[in-house]
Design a protein around this motif. Structure first.
Motif, PDB file in Angstrom:
ATOM      1  N   TYR A 121       0.997  -1.130  -0.643  1.00 22.68           N
ATOM      2  CA  TYR A 121       0.003  -0.438   0.384  1.00 22.68           C
ATOM      3  C   TYR A 121       0.525   0.936  -0.478  1.00 22.68           C
ATOM      4  N   GLY A 122       2.058   1.072  -0.244  1.00 24.77           N
ATOM      5  CA  GLY A 122       3.118   1.913  -0.069  1.00 24.77           C
ATOM      6  C   GLY A 122       3.027   2.928   0.603  1.00 24.77           C
ATOM      7  N   GLU A 123       3.153   2.696   1.564  1.00 21.36           N
ATOM      8  CA  GLU A 123       3.525   3.631   3.342  1.00 21.36           C
ATOM      9  C   GLU A 123       4.809   3.834   3.479  1.00 21.36           C
ATOM     10  N   SER A 124       5.174   5.303   2.944  1.00 23.55           N
ATOM     11  CA  SER A 124       6.431   5.938   3.463  1.00 23.55           C
ATOM     12  C   SER A 124       6.628   5.714   4.747  1.00 23.55           C
ATOM     13  N   ASP A 125       8.149   6.049   4.808  1.00 25.69           N
ATOM     14  CA  ASP A 125       8.276   5.713   6.109  1.00 25.69           C
ATOM     15  C   ASP A 125       7.805   7.252   6.802  1.00 25.69           C
ATOM     16  N   GLN A 126       7.393   8.195   5.923  1.00 27.43           N
ATOM     17  CA  GLN A 126       6.451   9.636   6.853  1.00 27.43           C
ATOM     18  C   GLN A 126       6.156   9.086   6.939  1.00 27.43           C
ATOM     19  N   GLN A 127       4.802   8.409   6.250  1.00 30.62           N
ATOM     20  CA  GLN A 127       3.666   8.090   6.848  1.00 30.62           C
ATOM     21  C   GLN A 127       3.295   7.235   8.160  1.00 30.62           C
ATOM     22  N   VAL A 128       4.177   6.136   8.052  1.00 33.17           N
ATOM     23  CA  VAL A 128       4.466   5.105   9.046  1.00 33.17           C
ATOM     24  C   VAL A 128       4.360   6.385  10.751  1.00 33.17           C
ATOM     25  N   ALA A 129       5.655   7.115  10.191  1.00 32.32           N
ATOM     26  CA  ALA A 129       5.809   8.278  12.188  1.00 32.32           C
ATOM     27  C   ALA A 129       4.037   8.953  11.538  1.00 32.32           C
ATOM     28  N   ASP A 130       3.672   9.602  10.989  1.00 31.91           N
ATOM     29  CA  ASP A 130       2.391  10.204  10.973  1.00 31.91           C
ATOM     30  C   ASP A 130       1.636   9.292  11.650  1.00 31.91           C
ATOM     31  N   LYS A 131       1.721   8.213  11.368  1.00 30.19           N
ATOM     32  CA  LYS A 131       0.268   7.171  11.908  1.00 30.19           C
ATOM     33  C   LYS A 131       0.670   6.408  13.553  1.00 30.19           C
ATOM     34  N   PHE A 132       1.981   6.805  13.803  1.00 32.47           N
ATOM     35  CA  PHE A 132       2.520   6.593  15.215  1.00 32.47           C
ATOM     36  C   PHE A 132       2.627   7.449  15.872  1.00 32.47           C
ATOM     37  N   ALA A 133       2.229   8.789  15.629  1.00 26.61           N
ATOM     38  CA  ALA A 133       1.763  10.106  16.145  1.00 26.61           C
ATOM     39  C   ALA A 133       0.632  10.083  16.192  1.00 26.61           C
ATOM     40  N   ALA A 134      -0.284   9.595  15.154  1.00 22.79           N
ATOM     41  CA  ALA A 134      -1.707  10.083  15.279  1.00 22.79           C
ATOM     42  C   ALA A 134      -2.354   8.388  16.443  1.00 22.79           C
ATOM     43  N   ALA A 135      -1.918   7.701  16.953  1.00 27.62           N
ATOM     44  CA  ALA A 135      -1.717   6.417  17.606  1.00 27.62           C
ATOM     45  C   ALA A 135      -1.254   6.990  18.743  1.00 27.62           C
ATOM     46  N   LEU A 136      -0.358   7.398  19.333  1.00 28.68           N
ATOM     47  CA  LEU A 136      -0.192   8.180  20.450  1.00 28.68           C
ATOM     48  C   LEU A 136      -1.638   9.575  20.652  1.00 28.68           C
ATOM     49  N   ARG A 137      -1.257  10.036  19.505  1.00 22.50           N
ATOM     50  CA  ARG A 137      -3.093  11.339  19.991  1.00 22.50           C
ATOM     51  C   ARG A 137      -3.929  10.653  21.182  1.00 22.50           C
ATOM     52  N   HIS A 138      -4.469   9.839  20.152  1.00 18.33           N
ATOM     53  CA  HIS A 138      -5.200   8.991  20.680  1.00 18.33           C
ATOM     54  C   HIS A 138      -5.328   8.039  22.504  1.00 18.33           C
ATOM     55  N   GLY A 139      -3.865   7.930  22.724  1.00 17.64           N
ATOM     56  CA  GLY A 139      -3.951   7.093  23.832  1.00 17.64           C
ATOM     57  C   GLY A 139      -3.270   5.296  23.665  1.00 17.64           C
ATOM     58  N   LEU A 140      -3.284   5.239  21.931  1.00 16.64           N
ATOM     59  CA  LEU A 140      -3.735   3.851  21.447  1.00 16.64           C
ATOM     60  C   LEU A 140      -1.345   3.239  21.982  1.00 16.64           C
ATOM     61  N   LYS A 141      -1.389   2.100  21.943  1.00 15.99           N
ATOM     62  CA  LYS A 141      -0.029   1.820  21.746  1.00 15.99           C
ATOM     63  C   LYS A 141       0.723   1.462  20.577  1.00 15.99           C
ATOM     64  N   PRO A 142       0.890   2.110  20.038  1.00 13.87           N
ATOM     65  CA  PRO A 142       1.556   1.907  18.213  1.00 13.87           C
ATOM     66  C   PRO A 142       2.316   0.849  18.371  1.00 13.87           C
ATOM     67  N   VAL A 143       2.903  -0.113  18.254  1.00 12.61           N
ATOM     68  CA  VAL A 143       3.746  -0.807  17.870  1.00 12.61           C
ATOM     69  C   VAL A 143       4.534  -1.194  16.521  1.00 12.61           C
ATOM     70  N   LEU A 144       5.584  -0.131  16.014  1.00 17.17           N
ATOM     71  CA  LEU A 144       6.087  -0.161  14.989  1.00 17.17           C
ATOM     72  C   LEU A 144       6.744  -1.384  14.344  1.00 17.17           C
ATOM     73  N   CYS A 145       6.353  -1.413  13.700  1.00 18.33           N
ATOM     74  CA  CYS A 145       7.246  -3.190  12.787  1.00 18.33           C
ATOM     75  C   CYS A 145       8.290  -2.490  11.873  1.00 18.33           C
ATOM     76  N   VAL A 146       9.107  -2.636  11.905  1.00 19.41           N
ATOM     77  CA  VAL A 146      10.528  -2.370  10.910  1.00 19.41           C
ATOM     78  C   VAL A 146      10.832  -3.988  10.607  1.00 19.41           C
ATOM     79  N   GLY A 147      12.112  -3.314   9.609  1.00 26.19           N
ATOM     80  CA  GLY A 147      12.701  -4.627   9.069  1.00 26.19           C
ATOM     81  C   GLY A 147      12.821  -4.272   7.673  1.00 26.19           C
ATOM     82  N   GLU A 148      14.253  -5.482   7.251  1.00 29.72           N
ATOM     83  CA  GLU A 148      14.885  -5.225   5.685  1.00 29.72           C
ATOM     84  C   GLU A 148      14.124  -6.772   4.929  1.00 29.72           C
ATOM     85  N   THR A 149      14.190  -6.354   3.879  1.00 27.30           N
ATOM     86  CA  THR A 149      14.198  -7.637   2.700  1.00 27.30           C
ATOM     87  C   THR A 149      15.610  -8.050   2.600  1.00 27.30           C
TER      88      THR A 149
END
Ligand code: PEP
Length: 261
Positions: free
Chosen positions: A107-135
């Motif tokens: 779905y083409g989520e960029s590092d920046q969009q993922v960062a924005d989603k992490f911030a949105a989760a925190l804004r709402h009091g949700l615990k974000p589980v940030l997934c990272v990893g290499e191909t």
């Protein structure tokens, strides 16, 4: 207490786009019936959005926590098809995955969009589980640490180190997801230790307390070795989270590691 003892193991099931009302009811019933009476580890499930209310109702007053597999980076508005953090909180979710490799690659989520989603989760009091990893190509090119650092730094630049005190990281090598190939416990430990050192450069305390999960073909047969590693604090489980038997086999290993049995 050691640092690892201060980070309770978490076994989390990512159901991806699987399930039906009947399957969700049966799976949760099996998990609830098979969990130890007093789990010495934490359990969470990440159902597809439409099953969040059913999961919320079924696991209320149980040790199982739950969340969604992604969320919108926006709070409300004209974003057809999207689900906000506030909506998830409305159904008592308290966690959410962000930046799963399938979201990034399909779905083409960029590092920046993922960062924005992490911030949105925190804004709402949700615990974000940030997934990272290499191909696989990135690993073979010796770029694993570089890729993981880039993915994490994008989030750090957006929210700052203190925000990681409310989050979780899941290291999921893309080549191990759904492939039956698992990183060895030593391979995974090396990346987990690197991630912790990356964050420790900003705050030793936050880095020491941050749960870092491993994901990628975790099964009952490899969970003990992985979860025993000093910087591996549990697992994000895909395929093996879809049957009670397989998920509980992993939970059993988590209980053994957590209790030293
Ligand atoms: C995942 O999708 O997060 C995952 C780890 O999948 P699997 O366990 O099937 O490799």
């Amino acid at each position: 207490m050691t640092d690892a003892q201060q980070r309770p193991l978490l076994v989390a099931g990512n159901w991806k786009m699987h399930g039906s009302r009947v399957m969700v009811a049966e799976l949760l019933q099996d998990i609830l019936a098979g969990l130890p009476e007093k789990p010495a580890f934490q359990v969470a499930v990440f159902p597809p959005f439409v099953y969040v209310p059913q999961v919320a109702e079924t696991v209320a007053d149980s040790p199982i926590r739950f969340g969604a597999q992604t969320l919108s980076e926006h709070d409300a508005g004209a974003y057809t098809g999207e689900i906000s953090g506030a909506m998830l909180v409305d159904f008592n979710a308290d966690m959410v995955l962000v930046g799963h490799s399938e979201r990034r690659s399909l779905y083409g989520e960029s590092d920046q969009q993922v960062a924005d989603k992490f911030a949105a989760a925190l804004r709402h009091g949700l615990k974000p589980v940030l997934c990272v990893g290499e191909t696989l190509a990135e690993r073979e090119a010796g770029q694993t640490n570089e890729v993981v650092a880039r993915q994490i730094n994008a989030v750090l630049d957006k929210v700052g180190i203190e925000a990681f005190g409310k989050g979780v990281i899941a290291y999921e090598p893309v080549w191990a997801i759904g492939t039956g190939k698992t990183a060895s416990a030593d391979q995974a430990q090396a990346v987990h230790a690197f991630i912790r050192s990356l964050l420790a450069a900003k705050s030793d305390t936050i880095a020491r307390l941050l749960p870092i999960l491993y994901g990628g073909s975790v099964k009952g047969g490899n969970a003990y070795d992985l979860f025993s590693m000093p910087d591996i604090d549990g697992g994000l489980i895909g395929g093996a989270s879809l049957t009670g038997k397989d998920f509980l086999a992993i939970c059993d290993q988590a209980q053994k590691v957590a209790t030293g049995a």
